[in-house]
Design a protein around this motif. Sequence first.
Motif, PDB file in Angstrom:
ATOM      1  N   TRP A 119       0.857  -1.191   0.000  1.00 24.75           N
ATOM      2  CA  TRP A 119       0.000   0.000   0.000  1.00 24.75           C
ATOM      3  C   TRP A 119       0.892   1.241   0.000  1.00 24.75           C
ATOM      4  O   TRP A 119       1.489   1.591   1.013  1.00 24.75           O
ATOM      5  N   CYS A 120       0.979   1.904  -1.141  1.00 20.79           N
ATOM      6  CA  CYS A 120       1.855   3.059  -1.309  1.00 20.79           C
ATOM      7  C   CYS A 120       1.038   4.354  -1.351  1.00 20.79           C
ATOM      8  O   CYS A 120      -0.088   4.381  -1.862  1.00 20.79           O
ATOM      9  N   GLU A 121       1.624   5.409  -0.831  1.00 20.97           N
ATOM     10  CA  GLU A 121       0.895   6.665  -0.702  1.00 20.97           C
ATOM     11  C   GLU A 121       0.754   7.375  -2.038  1.00 20.97           C
ATOM     12  O   GLU A 121       1.682   7.410  -2.847  1.00 20.97           O
ATOM     13  N   ARG A 122      -0.411   7.980  -2.244  1.00 16.55           N
ATOM     14  CA  ARG A 122      -0.630   8.793  -3.438  1.00 16.55           C
ATOM     15  C   ARG A 122      -0.013  10.172  -3.213  1.00 16.55           C
ATOM     16  O   ARG A 122      -0.226  10.815  -2.179  1.00 16.55           O
ATOM     17  N   LEU A 123       0.752  10.616  -4.198  1.00 19.26           N
ATOM     18  CA  LEU A 123       1.443  11.895  -4.154  1.00 19.26           C
ATOM     19  C   LEU A 123       0.949  12.770  -5.298  1.00 19.26           C
ATOM     20  O   LEU A 123       0.239  12.308  -6.193  1.00 19.26           O
ATOM     21  N   VAL A 124       1.343  14.043  -5.263  1.00 24.90           N
ATOM     22  CA  VAL A 124       0.987  14.966  -6.333  1.00 24.90           C
ATOM     23  C   VAL A 124       2.268  15.505  -6.947  1.00 24.90           C
ATOM     24  O   VAL A 124       3.124  16.057  -6.242  1.00 24.90           O
ATOM     25  N   ASP A 125       2.396  15.344  -8.252  1.00 21.62           N
ATOM     26  CA  ASP A 125       3.556  15.817  -8.993  1.00 21.62           C
ATOM     27  C   ASP A 125       3.101  16.943  -9.928  1.00 21.62           C
ATOM     28  O   ASP A 125       1.891  17.168 -10.126  1.00 21.62           O
ATOM     29  N   CYS A 126       4.055  17.642 -10.501  1.00 26.62           N
ATOM     30  CA  CYS A 126       3.745  18.688 -11.479  1.00 26.62           C
ATOM     31  C   CYS A 126       4.744  18.574 -12.625  1.00 26.62           C
ATOM     32  O   CYS A 126       5.956  18.704 -12.413  1.00 26.62           O
ATOM     33  N   ARG A 127       4.226  18.309 -13.808  1.00 30.84           N
ATOM     34  CA  ARG A 127       5.068  18.189 -15.001  1.00 30.84           C
ATOM     35  C   ARG A 127       4.469  19.035 -16.124  1.00 30.84           C
ATOM     36  O   ARG A 127       3.266  18.976 -16.375  1.00 30.84           O
ATOM     37  N   ASP A 128       5.314  19.811 -16.768  1.00 30.44           N
ATOM     38  CA  ASP A 128       4.880  20.648 -17.893  1.00 30.44           C
ATOM     39  C   ASP A 128       3.701  21.542 -17.506  1.00 30.44           C
ATOM     40  O   ASP A 128       2.759  21.743 -18.302  1.00 30.44           O
ATOM     41  N   GLY A 129       3.745  22.033 -16.279  1.00 29.07           N
ATOM     42  CA  GLY A 129       2.706  22.955 -15.830  1.00 29.07           C
ATOM     43  C   GLY A 129       1.408  22.309 -15.429  1.00 29.07           C
ATOM     44  O   GLY A 129       0.423  23.005 -15.157  1.00 29.07           O
ATOM     45  N   ARG A 130       1.354  20.987 -15.351  1.00 25.64           N
ATOM     46  CA  ARG A 130       0.118  20.286 -14.988  1.00 25.64           C
ATOM     47  C   ARG A 130       0.345  19.432 -13.741  1.00 25.64           C
ATOM     48  O   ARG A 130       1.318  18.672 -13.670  1.00 25.64           O
ATOM     49  N   PHE A 131      -0.561  19.564 -12.785  1.00 22.81           N
ATOM     50  CA  PHE A 131      -0.519  18.754 -11.572  1.00 22.81           C
ATOM     51  C   PHE A 131      -1.200  17.415 -11.852  1.00 22.81           C
ATOM     52  O   PHE A 131      -2.204  17.353 -12.573  1.00 22.81           O
ATOM     53  N   ARG A 132      -0.668  16.366 -11.253  1.00 19.58           N
ATOM     54  CA  ARG A 132      -1.262  15.044 -11.459  1.00 19.58           C
ATOM     55  C   ARG A 132      -0.914  14.139 -10.298  1.00 19.58           C
ATOM     56  O   ARG A 132       0.080  14.342  -9.592  1.00 19.58           O
ATOM     57  N   ALA A 133      -1.751  13.132 -10.090  1.00 21.17           N
ATOM     58  CA  ALA A 133      -1.516  12.164  -9.024  1.00 21.17           C
ATOM     59  C   ALA A 133      -0.527  11.110  -9.488  1.00 21.17           C
ATOM     60  O   ALA A 133      -0.600  10.630 -10.630  1.00 21.17           O
ATOM     61  N   VAL A 134       0.388  10.756  -8.606  1.00 25.02           N
ATOM     62  CA  VAL A 134       1.332   9.676  -8.864  1.00 25.02           C
ATOM     63  C   VAL A 134       1.371   8.794  -7.619  1.00 25.02           C
ATOM     64  O   VAL A 134       0.923   9.193  -6.546  1.00 25.02           O
ATOM     65  N   THR A 135       1.898   7.612  -7.748  1.00 26.25           N
ATOM     66  CA  THR A 135       1.986   6.684  -6.621  1.00 26.25           C
ATOM     67  C   THR A 135       3.425   6.569  -6.161  1.00 26.25           C
ATOM     68  O   THR A 135       4.328   6.335  -6.963  1.00 26.25           O
ATOM     69  N   GLY A 136       3.627   6.770  -4.866  1.00 25.29           N
ATOM     70  CA  GLY A 136       4.961   6.658  -4.309  1.00 25.29           C
ATOM     71  C   GLY A 136       5.450   5.220  -4.299  1.00 25.29           C
ATOM     72  O   GLY A 136       4.701   4.287  -4.608  1.00 25.29           O
ATOM     73  N   ASP A 137       6.717   5.042  -3.923  1.00 26.10           N
ATOM     74  CA  ASP A 137       7.288   3.690  -3.934  1.00 26.10           C
ATOM     75  C   ASP A 137       7.537   3.141  -2.537  1.00 26.10           C
ATOM     76  O   ASP A 137       8.152   2.092  -2.374  1.00 26.10           O
ATOM     77  N   ARG A 138       7.069   3.839  -1.525  1.00 25.11           N
ATOM     78  CA  ARG A 138       7.247   3.379  -0.151  1.00 25.11           C
ATOM     79  C   ARG A 138       5.941   2.792   0.374  1.00 25.11           C
ATOM     80  O   ARG A 138       4.891   3.426   0.288  1.00 25.11           O
ATOM     81  N   ALA A 139       5.995   1.594   0.914  1.00 24.77           N
ATOM     82  CA  ALA A 139       4.783   0.912   1.388  1.00 24.77           C
ATOM     83  C   ALA A 139       4.417   1.355   2.800  1.00 24.77           C
ATOM     84  O   ALA A 139       5.278   1.527   3.660  1.00 24.77           O
ATOM     85  N   PHE A 140       3.117   1.516   3.024  1.00 23.90           N
ATOM     86  CA  PHE A 140       2.575   1.887   4.333  1.00 23.90           C
ATOM     87  C   PHE A 140       1.482   0.897   4.739  1.00 23.90           C
ATOM     88  O   PHE A 140       0.401   1.295   5.182  1.00 23.90           O
ATOM     89  N   ASP A 141       1.756  -0.381   4.593  1.00 23.97           N
ATOM     90  CA  ASP A 141       0.731  -1.389   4.861  1.00 23.97           C
ATOM     91  C   ASP A 141       0.152  -1.275   6.259  1.00 23.97           C
ATOM     92  O   ASP A 141      -1.034  -1.549   6.487  1.00 23.97           O
ATOM     93  N   GLN A 142       0.974  -0.851   7.232  1.00 24.19           N
ATOM     94  CA  GLN A 142       0.513  -0.824   8.618  1.00 24.19           C
ATOM     95  C   GLN A 142      -0.578   0.207   8.852  1.00 24.19           C
ATOM     96  O   GLN A 142      -1.317   0.128   9.849  1.00 24.19           O
ATOM     97  N   ILE A 143      -0.720   1.185   7.950  1.00 22.40           N
ATOM     98  CA  ILE A 143      -1.749   2.215   8.112  1.00 22.40           C
ATOM     99  C   ILE A 143      -3.119   1.702   7.677  1.00 22.40           C
ATOM    100  O   ILE A 143      -4.144   2.131   8.197  1.00 22.40           O
ATOM    101  N   VAL A 144      -3.143   0.763   6.763  1.00 17.86           N
ATOM    102  CA  VAL A 144      -4.397   0.226   6.249  1.00 17.86           C
ATOM    103  C   VAL A 144      -4.928  -0.828   7.217  1.00 17.86           C
ATOM    104  O   VAL A 144      -4.183  -1.716   7.644  1.00 17.86           O
ATOM    105  N   PRO A 145      -6.212  -0.749   7.615  1.00 16.78           N
ATOM    106  CA  PRO A 145      -6.768  -1.757   8.522  1.00 16.78           C
ATOM    107  C   PRO A 145      -6.542  -3.175   7.998  1.00 16.78           C
ATOM    108  O   PRO A 145      -6.604  -3.421   6.788  1.00 16.78           O
ATOM    109  N   GLN A 146      -6.282  -4.084   8.902  1.00 19.91           N
ATOM    110  CA  GLN A 146      -5.918  -5.455   8.548  1.00 19.91           C
ATOM    111  C   GLN A 146      -6.932  -6.102   7.611  1.00 19.91           C
ATOM    112  O   GLN A 146      -6.559  -6.777   6.643  1.00 19.91           O
TER     113      GLN A 146
END
Length: 345
Positions: A161-188
């Motif tokens: 479970w990786c966190e959704r991030l916001v990037d900006c390329r060529d003047g446009r904001f967009r959602a991207v997915t990070g590469d670090r897992a946060f499984d412990q935050i998601v309910p079992q």
Amino acid sequence: MTPFAQRLADQIATSGPMPLAQYMGEANGHYYATRDPLGARGDFTTAPEISQMFGELIGLWLADIWVRGDRPPVRYVELGPGRGTLASDALRAMKKVGLEPPVHFIETSPVLRAAQAESVPHAEWHIDLVGVPDDAALLIVANEFFDALPIRQFVRTEAGWCERLVDCRDGRFRAVTGDRAFDQIVPQHLRDAPEGSVFETSPAGIAVMRQLAARLHEQGGVGLIADYGYRGPAIGETLQAVRSHEYADPFADPGEQDLTAHVDFATLAAEAATEDLETYGPVEQGPFLEALGIGPRAAALAAAAPAHAEDVDIAMRRLTGPDTMGHLFKMLAIAAPGAPEPAGF
């Protein structure tokens, strides 16, 4: 880009993609600080702006608890009070039964503070609950407040479970997915959801609820949270943007549109219960308002002004109808130990 959007883009260029919660928090902070977003000329309309009946019934709901609780000293506290319309209507209704509490608004927007001062001139303003005195029980209202607080999103990937991030390329904001897992935050019980699934959580909302619950436990009183949402935790993506009363791209024009997410009422209720508070609901807004008497109140308003009877009926159906606000919007009450059981639940 607007200057604000350019500043966000510069942050991303310097530090890399930012968490969605940071993007949402900064965008909404700018948005609310620089405009009145309500009404036909704004971006959205809330229940108090639809009809006076909404605020009046909430005022009477609070007054009923106060009367059955032997009329203790109280303070009225509203989080994110908009233009002050709900408070004005609620206070007018309270006054009819002898309840005239000091008023405290939790508001950071200078634009909205000015509008609130027109509606409730004697109010006191605070940036958070810390400034509210602790010498009396609290009557707390939060209408469409929690939905605007920042959320974190986590996406199920091959790596976890990786966190959704916001990037900006060529003047446009967009959602991207990070590469670090946060499984412990998601309910079992949700961790085995299919790849691509999204889990949302609002640390900011949880923190506010903890503050509310602690104050009610210490001082007594009740709170009413009105918002659109669901019983969670659950899988699903609810981030949305609204501009000029239409849905928009959440990643277009940050700071120029309202960003919200559906509220997880079950998680908020669980946080309140940790302070030994009683919780009621959530229940749908329609049945709640009907139980409080919106039908007879609408009939009385229509009889007093027959020329506006159709408008009153339209407003009532908009507030209570299953295909409008009546189903999607929910009510959650939290009450200090020993407080009277609230009506409508």
